[in-house]
Every structure is written in C-alpha cells, then in structure tokens.
Design a protein around this motif. Structure first.
Motif, mmCIF file in Angstrom:
data_model
loop_
_atom_site.group_PDB
_atom_site.id
_atom_site.type_symbol
_atom_site.label_atom_id
_atom_site.label_comp_id
_atom_site.label_asym_id
_atom_site.label_seq_id
_atom_site.Cartn_x
_atom_site.Cartn_y
_atom_site.Cartn_z
ATOM 1 N N ARG A 184 7.555 -12.157 3.100
ATOM 2 C CA ARG A 184 6.409 -12.316 3.993
ATOM 3 C C ARG A 184 5.178 -12.801 3.235
ATOM 4 O O ARG A 184 4.457 -13.691 3.688
ATOM 5 C CB ARG A 184 6.090 -10.995 4.696
ATOM 6 C CG ARG A 184 7.096 -10.590 5.754
ATOM 7 C CD ARG A 184 6.755 -9.224 6.327
ATOM 8 N NE ARG A 184 5.464 -9.222 6.979
ATOM 9 C CZ ARG A 184 5.258 -9.536 8.253
ATOM 10 N NH1 ARG A 184 6.289 -9.883 9.014
ATOM 11 N NH2 ARG A 184 4.054 -9.506 8.771
ATOM 12 N N SER A 197 5.640 -16.501 2.075
ATOM 13 C CA SER A 197 5.507 -17.395 3.220
ATOM 14 C C SER A 197 4.058 -17.465 3.693
ATOM 15 O O SER A 197 3.549 -18.542 4.023
ATOM 16 C CB SER A 197 6.411 -16.914 4.361
ATOM 17 O OG SER A 197 6.357 -17.796 5.456
ATOM 18 N N LEU A 245 9.497 -20.033 10.052
ATOM 19 C CA LEU A 245 8.710 -19.488 8.942
ATOM 20 C C LEU A 245 9.418 -18.262 8.368
ATOM 21 O O LEU A 245 9.480 -17.230 9.028
ATOM 22 C CB LEU A 245 7.307 -19.117 9.418
ATOM 23 C CG LEU A 245 6.514 -20.211 10.138
ATOM 24 C CD1 LEU A 245 5.214 -19.656 10.684
ATOM 25 C CD2 LEU A 245 6.249 -21.378 9.189
ATOM 26 N N PRO A 246 9.943 -18.339 7.148
ATOM 27 C CA PRO A 246 10.661 -17.199 6.559
ATOM 28 C C PRO A 246 9.809 -15.933 6.520
ATOM 29 O O PRO A 246 8.670 -15.949 6.062
ATOM 30 C CB PRO A 246 10.975 -17.684 5.132
ATOM 31 C CG PRO A 246 10.963 -19.170 5.223
ATOM 32 C CD PRO A 246 9.920 -19.506 6.254
#
Length: 243
Positions: A27, A30, A215-216
C-alpha cells in the motif's frame, strides 16, 4: 443476534495488528508512486494538470459504471445510476480544474490525513463498527482518528502554509479558531468517510471487493478517490464556485 441459520452469531475473533497491517508495504509503495505522478501533474499545472484530472475522473467513472452494471439489473436503474455518477464525479472533476493549485493540495492532503489516521487508529483500537453491513472495517475509533488527522492538517495548512505563502496567518491560535479547525476537520472527515461508505455499499451490491485491480494494494482509481470526491464538493460549497 441470530445468523441466517438461526444460530447465535459467532464471537468476533481478535486479529493481531501485524496481520491487520500485512498489506502495508504494498500500500505504501503504491501510494508513493501515485503521489509522485499526482505531484508531477500539480507541478506542471495548466493543461497537464487538467488532463491528469480528466483521466483520473474518466477511469474512476468507468469503474463506477462497472459497479452499477453489477449492482442493479433494471435498465432504468442503470441509466439513473450512470447519470447520477456522471454528475457526481463530473462536478468534482470540473471543480478541481477551476481551483488554484494550493487548494487542490490542501484537499488532497486533508483526505490523505483522514485516511491515514483512520487506518492506523481504527486498526489499532478496533471497537464498535459504524455500519458493519456496509463496511466491516470502519469503526467509530477510525472516524475519530480521521477527524483528528483532518483537524491537524487544517491547523498545519492555516498556521504554517498560509503564513509561509502570505507572510501572515489568517488566524491567531485561540479558542474560537480551535473550534473552527475542529469543525472543519469533522466536516472533512465525515464527508471523506461518507464517500468511502457510498462506494463500499455499491461494491457490496455488486459483489466485488475492489472497483478494479489497477492499483496494487489500493484496488481501483475509484477506491482511491472515493473519499476525495465529496470533500471537493464540500470545498466548492463552502468557498463558492470559482470564476
């Protein structure tokens, strides 16, 4: 409270904080990549910033339409949902293209502070859920954390950034100003959380975890800006539509 089979609801199992935050590295990486791209667009300004905003809004709207198509089957409901989403996201996107860069940074920073404080405080403290059927991870502790984060950001922006830009802060730190900051932080946090809840409700109706996997660690673009949209509209309501 009974479950669907008439049995008592199982006791909630405490999850260690290390497990709750296991996705944190992905998170963070990213989020940093997104901040770099958004920062470059803000720095470039002008048409580049407008293009960036337009792309973000269009991608998020596409994800929104995907959720609507999965969530409802009636053609009329799908058309209404699509039009409502276009108005909701379109107004926010248009407003962003009219706002000064400083105000855009203030809005982004406020939402980041809300999300960050709500994430860490909510997961560390836990406690009662706000609306477990819509978003099981959202707690009252997280909301209070979001209010604290937004209030700290507003105070920082007013007393540090505004003073640096204008040579003087528009406020002197007193009891009245503290209440105004807290009220502003509360409004921002509630709007941001309302945006989160709206998308969570839509995703539950659609039966999906994320709006996409673009979006990872964050899902889709709509997942990332769901709380920002109502905050942008709040800014337009409070400060008026820019000329």
């Amino acid at each position: 409270m009974a479950d669907d089979n008439g049995q008592g609801a199982p006791a909630e199992v405490a999850v260690p904080l290390a497990v709750k935050t296991s996705d944190l590295p992905v998170r963070v990486a990213s989020a940093l990549a997104m901040l770099v791209i958004a920062g470059a667009a803000l720095w470039a300004g002008g048409r580049w910033l407008d293009l960036f905003i337009a792309v973000v809004v269009l991608v998020a709207f596409g994800e929104f339409l995907r959720l609507v198509l999965k969530a409802v089957a009636a053609p009329a409901a799908r058309v209404f949902g699509g039009l409502a989403g276009a108005l909701y996201m379109g107004l926010a996107g248009l407003l962003l293209t009219r706002l000064p860069t400083g105000m855009i940074v203030a809005i982004i920073g406020a939402v980041i502070f809300v999300d960050t404080f709500a994430y860490f405080i909510g997961r560390a403290i836990g406690g009662p859920k706000i609306a477990p059927r819509i978003s099981p991870s959202k707690t009252w502790a997280g909301l209070l954390g979001g209010i604290a984060g937004a209030s700290l950001w507003v105070a920082f922006w007013v007393y540090i950034v505004a003073k640096a830009l204008n040579g003087v802060s528009p406020w002197t730190f007193g009891g009245h100003d503290a209440l105004v900051i807290l009220a502003g932080g509360t409004a921002i946090a509630v709007c941001a959380q309302a945006g989160d809840f709206f998308e969570s409700w839509l995703k539950r109706r659609a039966g999906v975890k994320d709006s996409s996997n673009l979006l990872p660690g964050h899902g889709g673009v709509f997942d990332r800006i769901d709380g920002m949209i109502p905050v942008v509209l709040l800014a337009g309501l409070v400060f008026g539509w820019p000329a």
